[in-house]
Design a protein around this motif. Structure first.
Motif, PDB file in Angstrom:
ATOM      1  N   THR A  97       0.827  -1.210   0.000  1.00 47.94           N
ATOM      2  CA  THR A  97       0.000   0.000   0.000  1.00 47.94           C
ATOM      3  C   THR A  97       0.857   1.253   0.000  1.00 47.94           C
ATOM      4  N   VAL A 142      -4.554  -1.092   5.804  1.00 48.42           N
ATOM      5  CA  VAL A 142      -4.562  -2.229   4.878  1.00 48.42           C
ATOM      6  C   VAL A 142      -3.793  -3.411   5.479  1.00 48.42           C
ATOM      7  N   TYR A 186     -13.273   8.079   1.642  1.00 47.39           N
ATOM      8  CA  TYR A 186     -13.952   7.158   0.736  1.00 47.39           C
ATOM      9  C   TYR A 186     -13.083   6.822  -0.480  1.00 47.39           C
ATOM     10  N   ASP A 187     -12.380   7.828  -0.993  1.00 46.32           N
ATOM     11  CA  ASP A 187     -11.497   7.576  -2.132  1.00 46.32           C
ATOM     12  C   ASP A 187     -10.311   6.695  -1.736  1.00 46.32           C
ATOM     13  N   SER A 188      -9.870   6.806  -0.494  1.00 46.61           N
ATOM     14  CA  SER A 188      -8.728   6.010  -0.039  1.00 46.61           C
ATOM     15  C   SER A 188      -9.015   4.518  -0.138  1.00 46.61           C
ATOM     16  N   GLY A 189     -10.267   4.144   0.026  1.00 43.77           N
ATOM     17  CA  GLY A 189     -10.616   2.733  -0.104  1.00 43.77           C
ATOM     18  C   GLY A 189     -10.418   2.197  -1.505  1.00 43.77           C
ATOM     19  N   GLY A 190     -10.582   3.070  -2.500  1.00 45.09           N
ATOM     20  CA  GLY A 190     -10.419   2.628  -3.885  1.00 45.09           C
ATOM     21  C   GLY A 190      -8.985   2.628  -4.354  1.00 45.09           C
ATOM     22  N   THR A 192      -6.275   2.144  -2.793  1.00 45.38           N
ATOM     23  CA  THR A 192      -5.392   1.117  -2.216  1.00 45.38           C
ATOM     24  C   THR A 192      -5.416  -0.170  -3.025  1.00 45.38           C
ATOM     25  N   THR A 193      -6.527  -0.438  -3.663  1.00 45.44           N
ATOM     26  CA  THR A 193      -6.668  -1.692  -4.416  1.00 45.44           C
ATOM     27  C   THR A 193      -6.281  -1.436  -5.862  1.00 45.44           C
ATOM     28  N   SER A 194      -4.982  -1.276  -6.075  1.00 48.42           N
ATOM     29  CA  SER A 194      -4.485  -0.930  -7.395  1.00 48.42           C
ATOM     30  C   SER A 194      -3.419  -1.915  -7.849  1.00 48.42           C
ATOM     31  N   ILE A 225      -9.308  -8.379  -0.755  1.00 44.13           N
ATOM     32  CA  ILE A 225      -9.356  -7.053  -1.380  1.00 44.13           C
ATOM     33  C   ILE A 225     -10.520  -6.242  -0.809  1.00 44.13           C
ATOM     34  N   SER A 229     -10.181  -2.581   0.882  1.00 44.05           N
ATOM     35  CA  SER A 229     -10.929  -1.404   0.423  1.00 44.05           C
ATOM     36  C   SER A 229     -11.711  -0.748   1.556  1.00 44.05           C
TER      37      SER A 229
END
Length: 245
Positions: A97, A142, A186-190, A192-194, A225, A229
């Motif tokens: 992360t 994470v 809220y954006d941080s949850g998305g 991280t899953t990259s 995952i 998220s």
């Protein structure tokens, strides 16, 4: 020759994945805006680079990240050391992360916006500290999420109870968190899953579920995952409540 054939096949598959995007952009440029894209040559060269990048990225996943994640998870599970398995799962979640380019970009942008809004001092040190604080907070969240997911696989806990409980916590914290951190959380949850986190974490879950007796890789190997998220939203909301109030 077989390797070259596989490479060409993967390249063609990457191109097919891009076709819907190309069609949508072309439709709006030609039939809605009635114009030819500016710098068309540069765009075509960029598309070629994207196809090559996707091709080599997929090859890299299959040759490197997936085997590493699965083999380490299987080796630690066979070793029978829950302590080292837990340490490995947290370290994997934290390290991947912290290395995520998407998280770095969002954290830097959030620091710039926070400085412009007067939430933090508008100097390089304050913005760097804010961005790094966000990155470390998300990375810790994470790491703990992957740790929880691994324990779930070991214990056989139903995933839906944990996910539902997590989102209830998110909704409660949202009511108390500062308004200027909610969107970032809220954006941080998305983010991280990259590209880095997803392959390694998925391989960890599948590899672990494959070697533990009574576990089904299809039922128990996936779901990490989802934890990765969910947890950043909780931790970043708390981060905002502690440091931005």
């Amino acid at each position: 020759m077989s390797a070259i054939g596989k490479l060409l096949q993967a390249m063609f598959s990457s191109f097919k994945d891009l076709v819907p995007i190309i069609l949508v952009v072309s439709f709006f440029e030609i039939f809605v805006l009635h114009q030819v894209p500016a710098e068309l040559g540069s765009i075509l060269v960029g598309l070629l680079f994207i196809v090559l990048g996707l091709t080599f990225f997929v090859f890299g996943l299959e040759m490197g990240l997936f085997p590493i994640g699965e083999s380490l998870a299987e080796a630690l599970a066979r070793k029978g050391s829950i302590f080292w398995l837990v340490i490995f799962s947290f370290s994997l979640g934290f390290g991947t992360t912290l290395a995520e380019p998407a998280l770095t970009a969002v954290a830097n942008e959030a620091a710039q916006v926070a400085a412009n809004a007067g939430a933090i001092d508008a100097n390089k040190q304050a913005m760097s500290s804010y961005a790094m604080g966000l990155r470390i907070t998300v990375a810790i969240s994470v790491g703990l999420a992957i740790l929880l997911g691994v324990i779930r696989i070991l214990k056989g806990w139903p995933i839906h109870y944990l996910i539902i409980g997590g989102y209830i916590i998110v909704m409660i914290l949202t009511s108390f968190a500062p308004a200027n951190i909610i969107g970032i959380a809220y954006d941080s949850g998305g983010v991280t899953t990259s590209t880095i986190t997803v392959p390694l974490v998925t391989a960890l879950g599948v590899g672990l579920a494959s070697v533990i007796k009574g576990r089904n890789p299809m039922l128990d190997g996936f779901g990490l995952i989802a934890f990765a998220s969910l947890s950043p939203m909780i931790f970043v909301l708390i981060y905002g409540m502690v440091f931005l109030n």
